[in-house]
Write an enzyme that holds these catalytic residues in place. Structure first.
Site, PDB file in Angstrom:
ATOM      1  N   CYS A  97      28.662  45.049 -34.057  1.00 22.63           N
ATOM      2  CA  CYS A  97      28.985  45.795 -32.843  1.00 22.63           C
ATOM      3  C   CYS A  97      30.487  46.079 -32.785  1.00 22.63           C
ATOM      4  O   CYS A  97      31.297  45.156 -32.926  1.00 22.63           O
ATOM      5  CB  CYS A  97      28.565  44.992 -31.614  1.00 22.63           C
ATOM      6  N   GLN A 213      11.795  35.982 -19.138  1.00 24.85           N
ATOM      7  CA  GLN A 213      12.582  35.780 -20.345  1.00 24.85           C
ATOM      8  C   GLN A 213      12.966  37.114 -20.977  1.00 24.85           C
ATOM      9  O   GLN A 213      12.145  38.025 -21.063  1.00 24.85           O
ATOM     10  CB  GLN A 213      11.800  34.937 -21.349  1.00 24.85           C
ATOM     11  N   GLU A 265       8.461  26.433  -6.541  1.00 23.25           N
ATOM     12  CA  GLU A 265       9.453  27.447  -6.889  1.00 23.25           C
ATOM     13  C   GLU A 265      10.302  27.784  -5.672  1.00 23.25           C
ATOM     14  O   GLU A 265       9.791  27.874  -4.558  1.00 23.25           O
ATOM     15  CB  GLU A 265       8.741  28.704  -7.414  1.00 23.25           C
ATOM     16  N   ASP A 306      11.325  23.504 -15.771  1.00 18.25           N
ATOM     17  CA  ASP A 306      11.998  24.671 -16.352  1.00 18.25           C
ATOM     18  C   ASP A 306      13.146  25.071 -15.427  1.00 18.25           C
ATOM     19  O   ASP A 306      13.131  26.138 -14.809  1.00 18.25           O
ATOM     20  CB  ASP A 306      10.995  25.816 -16.528  1.00 18.25           C
ATOM     21  N   CYS A 333      17.660  25.725 -20.934  1.00 11.91           N
ATOM     22  CA  CYS A 333      18.543  26.773 -21.443  1.00 11.91           C
ATOM     23  C   CYS A 333      19.967  26.274 -21.601  1.00 11.91           C
ATOM     24  O   CYS A 333      20.851  27.044 -21.988  1.00 11.91           O
ATOM     25  CB  CYS A 333      18.509  28.003 -20.538  1.00 11.91           C
TER      26      CYS A 333
END
Length: 380
Positions: A97, A213, A265, A306, A333
């Site tokens: 890039c 995702q 959630e 998660d 993550c």
């Protein structure tokens, strides 16, 4: 998969701690990779260890000229960019890039590194974080994830959602690293057209701005890994925490059949979609820690975590451990957050049983891990 994973703008308007060294150039030998997309180096010094500098655009072992981008006399460490390479590593490549490099777009950390070495560096970071923060000695491999369209350069055209800065005349740009300055970008080489929300043949409702995702192969490989690690059985009970729109909950509900599946959630819109995506489950909206604190502490067979980048943190981890599940799947993550939460689980009788590293974010320092923790008294 909480929308809270979306990155937040950082504020860095702190008062200076002495004279600034921004713009200075020093030749250094680059040390090991560190969490955050940089390597560690020390400036030469006559009277002991020199100042630590976090260096971007370098590789361990290289001799480079680093230009200081952040640093004053009173800072514990400085930051800088490798602007010249005197001795290059064999895995250094020309970034595909044109916007990748010192002073340019801050979105990609590793475009100057061969893809296989990128994954090795990420594995080094995961291994170091688990060792330093959780006292674990773990062999880590970060795997390529299928699902990308064919392209002349590996590791590109994987990001199905990208946020640009709007510029006058319909132009667009990206921000520099740790800056509000914008670099005009004609084409982001990691961006690709959005993918559908279909996993294992099942379609999911997702809001236009909701979390999903960004790597096309991510939902499938994450579901496959979680199911393989947990091995859910008919009749078992499941807690799916930070459940998003119910990606894991849908397939766990299918596996346990008449078992009780509860999704928690924090995002109200995601909860509405989760109720449509997993009609057999109970969906609870609210902060995960607060919801767990308000529920009876009853045994549960399986738990999925998660969490957003900061991790689940102690209160949630302890609430999970108190329910004594036979297995806990943790989708992470951020390896530092994973390590900290595994350390809390260890305090409460759980050990890391399996770990899988996945390269869901090529050309960047980010890495996804799926870990499973089981009661220590199971041995292993």
């Amino acid at each position: 998969m909480s929308p809270a994973r979306r990155p937040r703008a950082r504020t860095r308007n702190r008062p200076p701690r002495g004279a600034s060294h921004v713009g200075e150039r020093h030749e250094v030998v680059v040390g090991p990779v560190a969490h955050g997309g940089h390597c560690v180096a020390r400036l030469p010094a006559d009277d002991g260890p020199g100042r630590v500098v976090f260096v971007r655009h370098a590789l361990p072992g290289e001799r480079v000229v680093v230009e200081i981008t952040e640093g004053t006399d009173g800072d514990r460490f400085w930051r800088g960019d490798a602007v010249e390479v005197a001795e290059a590593d064999a895995d250094r490549v020309v970034p595909p890039c044109p916007y990748a490099g010192p002073g340019l777009c801050g979105g990609c950390d590793f475009q100057h590194v061969a893809l296989s070495r990128q994954r090795a560096l990420k594995a080094d970071v995961v291994r170091e974080q688990l060792s330093r923060l959780a006292g674990l000695d773990v062999d880590v491999t970060v795997e390529e994830v299928p699902g990308l369209p064919p392209h002349e350069h590996d590791g590109l055209r994987w990001r199905t959602r990208q946020r640009f800065v709007a510029l006058p005349g319909g132009r667009r740009g990206m921000r520099k690293h740790r800056s509000h300055q914008v670099v005009e970008v004609d084409d982001c080489l990691i961006a690709v057209a959005p993918a559908d929300h279909v996993v294992r043949g099942a379609a999911f409702e997702v809001a236009d701005d909701g979390f999903w995702q960004v790597h096309p192969g991510a939902p499938g490989v994450l579901v496959d890994t979680v199911l393989a690690y947990l091995a859910p059985q008919p009749g078992e009970s499941v807690l799916d925490l930070y459940a998003g729109v119910g990606l894991f909950g849908r397939f766990l509900a299918e596996a346990v059949g008449e078992g009780a599946v509860t999704l928690v959630e924090g995002d109200a819109a995601a909860c509405e979609h989760a109720r449509a995506n997993v009609p057999a489950a109970t969906v609870l909206a609210g902060d995960v820690g607060e919801v767990l604190a308000g529920l009876p502490v009853e045994p549960v067979d399986l738990v999925v975590l998660d969490p957003p980048r900061e991790g689940a943190r102690r209160a949630v981890v302890e609430a999970v451990a108190a329910r004594r599940p036979r297995a806990i799947a943790y989708v992470a993550c951020d390896p530092a957050a994973l390590a900290r939460d595994l350390a809390v689980l260890a305090e409460h009788g759980y050990r890391l049983d399996r770990l899988r590293g996945l390269d869901l974010f090529p050309m960047t320092h980010h890495v996804e891990c799926v870990a499973v923790a089981v009661p220590t008294d199971l041995g292993g």
